[in-house]
Design an enzyme around this catalytic site. Structure first.
Site, mmCIF file in Angstrom:
data_model
loop_
_atom_site.group_PDB
_atom_site.id
_atom_site.type_symbol
_atom_site.label_atom_id
_atom_site.label_comp_id
_atom_site.label_asym_id
_atom_site.label_seq_id
_atom_site.Cartn_x
_atom_site.Cartn_y
_atom_site.Cartn_z
ATOM 1 N N LYS A 69 -9.576 2.239 -1.993
ATOM 2 C CA LYS A 69 -9.792 1.563 -0.701
ATOM 3 C C LYS A 69 -11.099 2.012 -0.042
ATOM 4 C CE LYS A 69 -7.232 0.702 3.638
ATOM 5 N NZ LYS A 69 -5.991 1.063 4.381
ATOM 6 N N CYS A 93 -5.115 -3.452 2.452
ATOM 7 C CA CYS A 93 -4.857 -3.491 3.894
ATOM 8 C C CYS A 93 -6.107 -3.722 4.739
ATOM 9 C CB CYS A 93 -4.098 -2.234 4.323
ATOM 10 S SG CYS A 93 -3.135 -2.512 5.831
ATOM 11 N N GLU A 121 0.865 -1.188 0.000
ATOM 12 C CA GLU A 121 0.000 0.000 0.000
ATOM 13 C C GLU A 121 0.906 1.244 0.000
ATOM 14 O OE1 GLU A 121 -2.111 0.096 3.717
ATOM 15 O OE2 GLU A 121 -3.526 1.639 3.090
HETATM 16 C C1 ACM Z 1 -4.069 -0.151 7.081
HETATM 17 O O1 ACM Z 1 -5.176 -0.287 6.549
HETATM 18 N N1 ACM Z 1 -3.079 0.459 6.454
HETATM 19 C C2 ACM Z 1 -3.805 -0.708 8.413
#
Ligand code: ACM
Length: 263
Positions: free
Chosen positions: A109, A142, A38
């Site tokens: 995301k 993530c 990420e």
């Molecule tokens: C995250 O979503 N970077 C913990």
């Protein structure tokens, strides 16, 4: 299919340096699908909206996606990698998929973690699957792991491999992905980073490494160390994820009485 991750310690804000490092490492190996962490070229711990806006890039025109596309073409591979994306006035924590033929798509995301909510807008692209011929790829980023609906939706849409760029700070995800894979009978590639960031007087964020590939039967095929740079490529057969029969009586996805799940 040769599938891997590159786990490393990105230097905050040094996009070119991080991209050069990735290019150097990828030049030393060959694979079909590589997953990067990420926000792999920008760094993660932003201290202001101005800072994230300055590092965010349009997709696919921005330098990070362009460089990844060049690499994918030169190295004849698919790459999934996280970056801060700017679309007019809105900034997302995104991941792109690029391949030998160029840019293929972007995932924004959906589940923002901790201070990400201060700097990013939640993505509305939804959980998408791309068919690259040798496999069907789903992307989640993530903290999406914390919401089983993300992996389930990707599995229901036909994903064989969950490509999972991450910047993990909590310890639970590497073990939790075993369950995500088992309950959906899919592979996952979690590409995490290492090192720490402690910017602008904020509490230190220590990234846990432990990048891994998990099989559809929940086997950890390989897990990286917690604190070392690591480039791993494994051979796997994505078609192993297609047969959802657990035994002659239980088919994982067909066995869902979906009407009972309605709220
Ligand atoms: C995250 O979503 N970077 C913990």
């Amino acid at each position: 299919m040769r599938v891997g991750w590159y786990q490393f310690n990105p230097a905050f804000g040094e996009v070119k340096r991080n991209l050069d490092l990735v290019a150097t490492r990828l030049a030393q190996m060959s694979c079909d699908l590589m997953v990067l962490p990420e926000l792999f070229a920008s760094g993660y711990q932003f201290v202001s909206k101005e800072e994230v806006r300055a590092l965010a890039e349009p997709v696919p025109e921005g330098p990070t996606t362009q460089r990844l596309t060049e690499l994918a073409r030169e190295r004849s591979m698919y790459l999934v990698a996280g970056l801060p994306e700017r679309d007019r006035d809105t900034v997302y924590n995104s991941a792109v998929l690029v391949g030998p033929t160029g840019f293929l798509g972007v995932y924004r995301k959906a589940h923002l973690y901790y201070e990400e909510v201060l700097f990013f807008s939640p993505g509305e692209t939804g959980f998408q699957v791309w068919d690259i011929g040798s496999a069907r790829l789903g992307i989640m980023v993530c903290f999406d792991w914390f919401y089983p609906e993300a992996a389930r939706t990707l599995a229901l849409k036909g994903a064989d491999i969950l490509c999972h760029p991450a910047n993990l700070v909590l310890p639970h995800c590497p073990d939790a992905m075993v369950t995500r894979c088992l309950e959906n009978h899919v592979f996952s590639v979690t590409a995490n980073r290492i090192g720490y960031e402690e910017r602008g007087g904020k509490p230190r964020l220590t990234y846990i490494g432990n990048s891994e590939i998990v099989s559809p039967t929940g086997k950890i095929l390989h897990r990286a160390p917690g604190d070392q740079e690591d480039l791993t490529v494994l051979h796997l057969d994505p078609l192993e994820a297609r047969n959802k029969a657990l035994n002659p009586y239980n088919d994982l996805l067909r066995g869902r009485p979906a009407h009972l799940y309605e709220l």
